[in-house]
Design a protein around this motif. Structure first.
Motif, PDB file in Angstrom:
ATOM      1  N   LEU A  42      -9.344  -1.019  -7.895  1.00  0.00           N
ATOM      2  CA  LEU A  42      -8.561  -1.648  -6.807  1.00  0.00           C
ATOM      3  C   LEU A  42      -9.394  -1.585  -5.500  1.00  0.00           C
ATOM      4  CD1 LEU A  42      -4.853   0.234  -7.237  1.00  0.00           C
ATOM      5  CD2 LEU A  42      -5.607  -2.059  -7.354  1.00  0.00           C
ATOM      6  N   PRO A  43      -9.375  -2.690  -4.728  1.00  0.00           N
ATOM      7  CA  PRO A  43     -10.402  -2.846  -3.553  1.00  0.00           C
ATOM      8  C   PRO A  43      -9.994  -1.698  -2.593  1.00  0.00           C
ATOM      9  CG  PRO A  43      -8.864  -4.681  -3.610  1.00  0.00           C
ATOM     10  CD  PRO A  43      -8.443  -3.768  -4.718  1.00  0.00           C
ATOM     11  N   CYS A  44     -10.245  -0.594  -2.395  1.00  0.00           N
ATOM     12  CA  CYS A  44      -9.867   0.534  -1.626  1.00  0.00           C
ATOM     13  C   CYS A  44     -10.704   1.627  -1.659  1.00  0.00           C
ATOM     14  CB  CYS A  44      -8.371   0.815  -1.375  1.00  0.00           C
ATOM     15  SG  CYS A  44      -7.824   1.953  -2.924  1.00  0.00           S
ATOM     16  N   ASP A  45     -10.541   2.556  -0.454  1.00  0.00           N
ATOM     17  CA  ASP A  45     -11.156   3.537  -0.770  1.00  0.00           C
ATOM     18  C   ASP A  45     -11.056   4.631  -1.796  1.00  0.00           C
ATOM     19  OD1 ASP A  45     -11.980   6.428  -0.146  1.00  0.00           O
ATOM     20  OD2 ASP A  45     -11.700   6.222   2.047  1.00  0.00           O
ATOM     21  N   PRO A  46     -11.872   5.085  -2.610  1.00  0.00           N
ATOM     22  CA  PRO A  46     -11.485   5.593  -3.881  1.00  0.00           C
ATOM     23  C   PRO A  46     -10.445   7.069  -3.705  1.00  0.00           C
ATOM     24  CG  PRO A  46     -13.905   5.351  -3.626  1.00  0.00           C
ATOM     25  CD  PRO A  46     -13.570   5.014  -2.293  1.00  0.00           C
ATOM     26  N   ALA A  47     -10.505   7.539  -2.438  1.00  0.00           N
ATOM     27  CA  ALA A  47      -9.627   8.571  -2.303  1.00  0.00           C
ATOM     28  C   ALA A  47      -7.990   8.126  -2.212  1.00  0.00           C
ATOM     29  CB  ALA A  47      -9.716   9.086  -0.930  1.00  0.00           C
ATOM     30  N   HIS A  48      -7.922   6.879  -2.059  1.00  0.00           N
ATOM     31  CA  HIS A  48      -6.630   6.192  -1.658  1.00  0.00           C
ATOM     32  C   HIS A  48      -6.023   5.867  -3.120  1.00  0.00           C
ATOM     33  CE1 HIS A  48      -7.989   5.394   2.691  1.00  0.00           C
ATOM     34  NE2 HIS A  48      -7.604   6.821   2.525  1.00  0.00           N
ATOM     35  N   LYS A  49      -6.635   5.956  -4.186  1.00  0.00           N
ATOM     36  CA  LYS A  49      -6.221   5.498  -5.489  1.00  0.00           C
ATOM     37  C   LYS A  49      -6.500   6.624  -6.484  1.00  0.00           C
ATOM     38  CE  LYS A  49     -10.340   2.785  -6.273  1.00  0.00           C
ATOM     39  NZ  LYS A  49     -11.110   1.642  -6.582  1.00  0.00           N
ATOM     40  N   ASN A  50      -5.812   7.993  -6.276  1.00  0.00           N
ATOM     41  CA  ASN A  50      -6.204   8.990  -6.969  1.00  0.00           C
ATOM     42  C   ASN A  50      -5.487   9.189  -8.232  1.00  0.00           C
ATOM     43  OD1 ASN A  50      -3.919   9.908  -5.542  1.00  0.00           O
ATOM     44  ND2 ASN A  50      -4.749  11.324  -4.417  1.00  0.00           N
ATOM     45  N   TYR A  51      -4.235   8.351  -8.338  1.00  0.00           N
ATOM     46  CA  TYR A  51      -3.239   8.664  -9.321  1.00  0.00           C
ATOM     47  C   TYR A  51      -3.508   8.114 -10.608  1.00  0.00           C
ATOM     48  CZ  TYR A  51       1.345   7.835 -11.610  1.00  0.00           C
ATOM     49  OH  TYR A  51       2.220   7.733 -12.372  1.00  0.00           O
ATOM     50  N   VAL A  52      -3.507   8.838 -11.538  1.00  0.00           N
ATOM     51  CA  VAL A  52      -3.900   8.252 -12.824  1.00  0.00           C
ATOM     52  C   VAL A  52      -2.553   7.659 -13.681  1.00  0.00           C
ATOM     53  CG1 VAL A  52      -4.899   9.263 -15.051  1.00  0.00           C
ATOM     54  CG2 VAL A  52      -5.723  10.345 -12.990  1.00  0.00           C
ATOM     55  N   GLY A  81      -1.803   2.952  -7.632  1.00  0.00           N
ATOM     56  CA  GLY A  81      -2.143   3.275  -6.396  1.00  0.00           C
ATOM     57  C   GLY A  81      -2.282   4.565  -6.102  1.00  0.00           C
ATOM     58  N   VAL A  82      -1.141   5.143  -5.338  1.00  0.00           N
ATOM     59  CA  VAL A  82      -1.441   6.552  -4.840  1.00  0.00           C
ATOM     60  C   VAL A  82       0.163   7.007  -5.142  1.00  0.00           C
ATOM     61  CG1 VAL A  82      -1.668   6.043  -2.528  1.00  0.00           C
ATOM     62  CG2 VAL A  82      -2.194   8.308  -3.141  1.00  0.00           C
ATOM     63  N   LYS A  83       0.326   8.296  -5.548  1.00  0.00           N
ATOM     64  CA  LYS A  83       1.711   8.691  -5.490  1.00  0.00           C
ATOM     65  C   LYS A  83       1.804   9.895  -4.386  1.00  0.00           C
ATOM     66  CE  LYS A  83       2.709   5.882  -8.881  1.00  0.00           C
ATOM     67  NZ  LYS A  83       3.934   4.924  -8.681  1.00  0.00           N
ATOM     68  N   GLN A  84       0.645  10.870  -4.381  1.00  0.00           N
ATOM     69  CA  GLN A  84       0.651  11.963  -3.410  1.00  0.00           C
ATOM     70  C   GLN A  84      -0.219  11.879  -2.282  1.00  0.00           C
ATOM     71  OE1 GLN A  84       2.346  14.956  -3.946  1.00  0.00           O
ATOM     72  NE2 GLN A  84       3.503  14.092  -5.525  1.00  0.00           N
ATOM     73  N   THR A  85       0.325  12.177  -1.215  1.00  0.00           N
ATOM     74  CA  THR A  85      -0.582  12.104   0.009  1.00  0.00           C
ATOM     75  C   THR A  85      -1.809  12.766  -0.018  1.00  0.00           C
ATOM     76  OG1 THR A  85       0.676  13.696   1.246  1.00  0.00           O
ATOM     77  CG2 THR A  85       1.546  11.426   1.590  1.00  0.00           C
ATOM     78  N   ILE A  86      -2.873  12.582   0.571  1.00  0.00           N
ATOM     79  CA  ILE A  86      -4.268  13.175   0.499  1.00  0.00           C
ATOM     80  C   ILE A  86      -4.143  14.274   1.688  1.00  0.00           C
ATOM     81  CG2 ILE A  86      -5.270  11.488  -0.883  1.00  0.00           C
ATOM     82  CD1 ILE A  86      -6.783  10.537   1.715  1.00  0.00           C
ATOM     83  N   ASN A  87      -3.218  14.195   2.243  1.00  0.00           N
ATOM     84  CA  ASN A  87      -3.493  15.352   3.630  1.00  0.00           C
ATOM     85  C   ASN A  87      -2.365  16.020   3.702  1.00  0.00           C
ATOM     86  OD1 ASN A  87      -1.581  13.363   3.991  1.00  0.00           O
ATOM     87  ND2 ASN A  87      -2.488  12.570   6.138  1.00  0.00           N
ATOM     88  N   GLY A  88      -1.960  16.465   2.352  1.00  0.00           N
ATOM     89  CA  GLY A  88      -0.768  17.652   2.703  1.00  0.00           C
ATOM     90  C   GLY A  88       0.458  17.225   2.986  1.00  0.00           C
ATOM     91  N   LYS A  89       0.834  15.809   3.020  1.00  0.00           N
ATOM     92  CA  LYS A  89       2.243  15.602   3.605  1.00  0.00           C
ATOM     93  C   LYS A  89       3.051  15.461   2.413  1.00  0.00           C
ATOM     94  CE  LYS A  89       0.717  13.064   7.862  1.00  0.00           C
ATOM     95  NZ  LYS A  89       0.749  11.989   8.155  1.00  0.00           N
ATOM     96  N   GLY A  90       2.807  15.933   1.006  1.00  0.00           N
ATOM     97  CA  GLY A  90       3.681  15.783  -0.009  1.00  0.00           C
ATOM     98  C   GLY A  90       3.791  14.373  -0.586  1.00  0.00           C
TER      99      GLY A  90
END
Ligand SMILES: [Zn+2]
Length: 549
Positions: free
Chosen positions: A276-286, A380-389
């Motif tokens: 996916l074309p984005c920052d690796p941190a923004h696609k941490n879901y497996v 994509g991403v299911k959990q926020t990366i900054n502690g917002k749940g």
């Protein structure tokens, strides 16, 4: 009756006008002679639900009439839930109004913000028949029964006027007992052990109001050319709480060969996620690879799924306990997709896309875009990366529209990538993009006020603002495929960043600024509507349509 009268009037007008303006006038008078209700009914194009039954086993063929009969009962049950007053249809004298009430399962227009169209009816009550109509929020909140928020209870009042819960089985006992009798026949007939298990468990669910065991059994259904999705399933119809589930049924015939081809893409999900074309941190879901994806033709729609706009893909079950243990099953409903493409997409594309690019409009591209929209929900991403749940929670009221926009644009990007990798070989990138843009125009006709509509508008506007297409002087679109390809990457990165950081403030401001219909698009939509292009489809269905006795 009404139709004949309308034709007489139209011809009558013709005879009166002068030759020079006959053509213009006659068109006008025919349009005028159609009542608003007739026009609304005709916005749903008819389509016959058929399928290739040659692969069905003898016992599967014998199941068909039983499944149809159960499906019809699901349809009756949905009427009871969503509207209830069975005398409504008898009181309507205008056949077009009656027809429209059948399409909408009641007197409110499902594709137009539930506006009432039968005289004597006000706005649709949020409660439908899932709750007493006079219930207040405070009363509901104060009601102590834990079963009040069950998916499988209704709320009514006892003899003293106090709230009480009633399980679905008890509430709809007579009809459900008949369903159980029919299920006994089907259980006797089927020679597929996993189908037998599912039907046995489903029957128990109907009687116990506990659908977990039968959802689990349905996940294990194997080696069947026939599938039967039925029961209380989606909660969209409960406008009071989005909790109570609505009765519905799909009878489905599987295309085994095509499904095998689809299955290989599920195995590729982890790799696709990485790309996916984005920052690796923004696609941490497996993403999991256990979920399956299958191709079906639907031969029966009943209840909730047949009301108003029609479903073209299913992703079930909804129970997240089942999803956690077994994943989910994705169904692509090919004949229903084909109907929407032929009756709606194609005429819109022929009107909107410049002639030299119209050959890039294709059903196969529509099919892949819709299929990968569903796949993309699982990336994509299911959990926020900054502690917002979870992203769901952090995005609050923006969640649905951003999640839909994500699925839409990642879906398109996946299709383009897989074409470039040679994994999808029946269409070109140009076809995927052209068909996608026409698809946005199709969907936005349902309005830009709810999640899908806002998502569509954000996608449309992002593509436009980034040069993916321009308008010619005559109102047709010219697509710049290179810019479109870049735009989808930028849009994916922006969406995933917003979701990963749970940035609700940005999301709500952005959707305010970019999630609405601009004046030029409104002109396009007016042209489409004026041309009488259908907005959705309705079905001719039954054993006779299917050619089964
Ligand atoms: Zn979606």
């Amino acid at each position: 009756m009404r139709k004949i009268t309308a034709m007489v009037i139209a011809f009558g007008c013709l005879a009166l006008v002068t030759t020079s303006c006959k053509e213009k006038k006659s068109t006008g008078s025919q349009e005028e002679s159609k009542s608003e209700m007739q026009q609304k009914v005709e916005e749903y194009a008819y389509f016959d639900l058929t399928a290739d039954l040659s692969k069905l086993s003898e016992s599967e063929r014998k199941l068909l009439p039983i499944f149809f009969e159960i499906g019809q009962i699901m349809d009756d049950l949905f009427w009871e839930q969503t509207f209830g007053d069975e005398t409504l249809l008898d009181t309507i004298t205008d056949p077009w109004v009656k027809e429209f009430a059948l399409i909408n399962y009641g007197p409110w227009d499902r594709l137009d913000a539930e506006k009432p169209f039968v005289s004597g009816y006000g706005p649709r009550p949020a409660t439908a028949n899932y709750y007493p109509q006079d219930i207040t929020r405070a009363e509901y909140d104060a009601f102590a029964d834990p079963l009040k928020s069950s998916h499988y209870t209704i709320l009514t009042r006892d003899e003293n006027g106090n709230l009480k819960t009633v399980g679905y089985y008890e509430a709809y006992k007579e009809k459900l007992d008949r369903v159980c009798e029919l299920l006994d026949q089907a259980i006797e007939i089927t020679d597929n052990p996993s189908m037998k298990k599912y039907l046995v468990e489903r029957k128990k669910s109907l009687q116990t109001n506990d659908y977990y065991p039968s959802d689990m059994a349905w996940m294990d259904l194997r080696n069947s050319n026939l599938d039967f999705v039925f029961g209380p399933i989606e909660n969209y119809d409960d406008a009071f709480n989005s909790v109570k589930t609505s009765w519905e049924a799909f009878v489905l015939v599987k295309d085994v060969d095509a499904s095998t081809k689809l299955a290989k893409f599920v195995q590729m999900l982890p790799q696709l996620q990485k790309e996916l074309p984005c920052d690796p941190a923004h696609k941490n879901y497996v993403p999991g690879t256990s979920s399956d994806m299958n191709l079906y033709d639907v031969v029966f729609y009943g209840g909730d799924c047949n009301a108003g706009g029609k479903t073209i893909a299913i992703n079930l079950p909804n129970d997240d306990r089942v999803q956690a243990k077994k994943g989910s099953r994705r169904f692509q409903l090919r004949n229903a997709m084909q109907a929407k493409f032929d009756k709606i997409m194609k005429p819109i594309g022929e009107m909107i896309i410049e002639p030299s690019e119209q050959s890039n409009l294709s059903f196969d591209a529509f099919f892949w875009n819709v299929t990968f929209h569903e796949v993309a929900h699982g990336l994509g991403v299911k959990q926020t990366i900054n502690g917002k749940g979870s992203v769901d929670e952090a995005m609050q009221t923006e969640n649905s529209s951003w999640e839909e926009a994500k699925a839409d644009i990642i879906g398109l990007n996946l299709v383009c990538n897989l074409i470039e990798k040679g994994e999808i070989s029946d269409i070109t990138v140009e076809e995927a993009i052209t068909t996608y843009i026409v698809g946005l125009l199709r969907s936005v006709r349902f309005g830009a006020s709810e999640a899908h509509g806002i998502a569509n508008m954000m996608c449309y506007n992002y593509m436009f603002e980034n040069g993916a297409f321009t308008r010619n002087g005559n109102g047709t679109y010219h697509i710049n495929y290179e810019k479109a390809r870049k735009a989808m990457e930028g849009w994916i990165a922006l969406i995933l960043k917003t979701q990963a950081t749970g940035d609700f403030a940005f999301a709500s401001q952005y959707s305010k600024d970019h999630g609405t219909i601009g004046p030029d698009l409104q002109k396009d939509l007016n042209r489409i509507n004026k041309a009488g292009i259908p907005r959705d489809i309705r079905f001719r269905q039954g054993l006779d349509v299917l050619g089964v006795k």
